[in-house]
Design a protein around this motif. Sequence first.
Motif, PDB file in Angstrom:
ATOM      1  N   GLU A 219       0.828  -1.211   0.000  1.00 38.67           N
ATOM      2  CA  GLU A 219       0.000   0.000   0.000  1.00 38.67           C
ATOM      3  C   GLU A 219       0.865   1.266   0.000  1.00 38.67           C
ATOM      4  N   CYS A 223       0.593   3.848  -3.121  1.00 39.10           N
ATOM      5  CA  CYS A 223       0.160   5.229  -2.845  1.00 39.10           C
ATOM      6  C   CYS A 223       1.260   6.222  -3.179  1.00 39.10           C
ATOM      7  N   THR A 227       0.800   8.847  -6.237  1.00 41.22           N
ATOM      8  CA  THR A 227       0.824  10.261  -5.847  1.00 41.22           C
ATOM      9  C   THR A 227       1.921  11.014  -6.573  1.00 41.22           C
ATOM     10  N   GLY A 247       2.795   8.393   0.981  1.00 42.96           N
ATOM     11  CA  GLY A 247       2.977   6.952   1.113  1.00 42.96           C
ATOM     12  C   GLY A 247       3.144   6.524   2.560  1.00 42.96           C
ATOM     13  N   VAL A 250       0.016   6.303   5.251  1.00 40.76           N
ATOM     14  CA  VAL A 250      -0.919   5.182   5.402  1.00 40.76           C
ATOM     15  C   VAL A 250      -0.527   4.278   6.564  1.00 40.76           C
ATOM     16  N   ALA A 257      -3.400  10.596   7.049  1.00 40.96           N
ATOM     17  CA  ALA A 257      -3.930  11.337   5.903  1.00 40.96           C
ATOM     18  C   ALA A 257      -4.255  12.776   6.279  1.00 40.96           C
ATOM     19  N   TYR A 285      -5.731  14.853  -4.847  1.00 40.67           N
ATOM     20  CA  TYR A 285      -5.305  14.293  -3.567  1.00 40.67           C
ATOM     21  C   TYR A 285      -6.475  13.597  -2.864  1.00 40.67           C
ATOM     22  N   ILE A 288      -7.167  10.252  -4.560  1.00 40.90           N
ATOM     23  CA  ILE A 288      -6.173   9.240  -4.179  1.00 40.90           C
ATOM     24  C   ILE A 288      -6.497   8.671  -2.801  1.00 40.90           C
ATOM     25  N   GLN A 289      -6.823   9.552  -1.846  1.00 44.42           N
ATOM     26  CA  GLN A 289      -7.160   9.082  -0.505  1.00 44.42           C
ATOM     27  C   GLN A 289      -8.435   8.229  -0.517  1.00 44.42           C
ATOM     28  N   ASP A 292      -7.657   4.851  -2.023  1.00 42.26           N
ATOM     29  CA  ASP A 292      -6.867   4.062  -1.081  1.00 42.26           C
ATOM     30  C   ASP A 292      -7.766   3.435  -0.017  1.00 42.26           C
TER      31      ASP A 292
END
Length: 356
Positions: A219, A223, A227, A247, A250, A257, A285, A288-289, A292
């Motif tokens: 992960e 990430c 990113t 990265g 997480v 975050a 952003y 992406i979060q 994830d």
Amino acid sequence: MFKVLQDWFHRYFSDEQAVVLAILLVLGFAVVLSLGGMLAPVLTGLVLAFLMQGLVNAFERIRLPQIVAVWLVFILFISALALCMLVLLPLIWRQLSGLFNELPRMLGEWQSLLLLLPERYPNLISDAQVVQLIESIRGEMGQFGQWAVSFSLSSLPMLVSIMIYLVLVPILVFFFLKDRELIGQWFRSYLPAERPLITRVAREMNKQIANYIRGKVIEIIICGVVTYIAFAALGINYAALLALLVGLSVVVPYIGAVVVTVPVALIGLFQWGMSDQFLYLMVVYGVIQALDGNVLVPLLFSEAVNLHPVAIICAVLLFGGLWGFWGVFFAIPLATLFKAVIDAWPRTELVQSSPG
């Protein structure tokens, strides 16, 4: 009072396997707490070998000999390490140095913007509050500068430690992978012949903790790479540095975050102001979060760790305070291990004697 303690001890420690498991856990934590600094390369090599064991097992399942699988995984590990040392670290260092050089100018511009706040919002903020805020920021930056100077003065011993790690850790990883059965037999030779409780806890640990740690490493990589590609496409400064922070964020659920959002937003505001590019940055952003949390995490962690959010936060605070970054990284696996031990612990029901 003594009767209560005696009943409690009889209920949870009447089984000799429970006593052996308790002794092993206490000894393990004592060794890590007291000798963790000296044994740090060994522990690091053990963790990395633990992470890569799944890949070795995958190669063995396609009928490759064990030694060939170990060499393939070890070559991949050395290649990834060389890539980080030769490409990623210099890029991160250049961007970090550039950010340090830009900080005075960034602070000057933010100070100018803060001084305009009392004029625009006189009912919400006063000149005295702005001056106090600026002075506190300067104080924090002064302390940060002192830390940076002391860090640079002590960099030589750190470089020596890094060189030791770069030599010892790969050697230890190789032998932990190659001789895992031999090491396991040696360790099991000191345990009781009948140990179903220890075996059950070990299997639970291997199933949950190993999958969690490997999934978390994957992960972090996914990430960070996604990113970096997105931020580089948007043209934001310090894209690699921000991708590294995203990265690593997480590692700490719920908190990471939120914390990393601050530097991303500040650098975007400093570069573009309240423009369309800044809005695009925050939207990307946020996407992406969201991906994830709602796509990547369910795929990687199909067997979710059944821990309450309060337990996770407490574990992060406790183990992070004990072992720093590695404590934060392993907080959830250690909490899962603690829960597995409690669930598997044998309990002897007390027989209540009837009166008369």
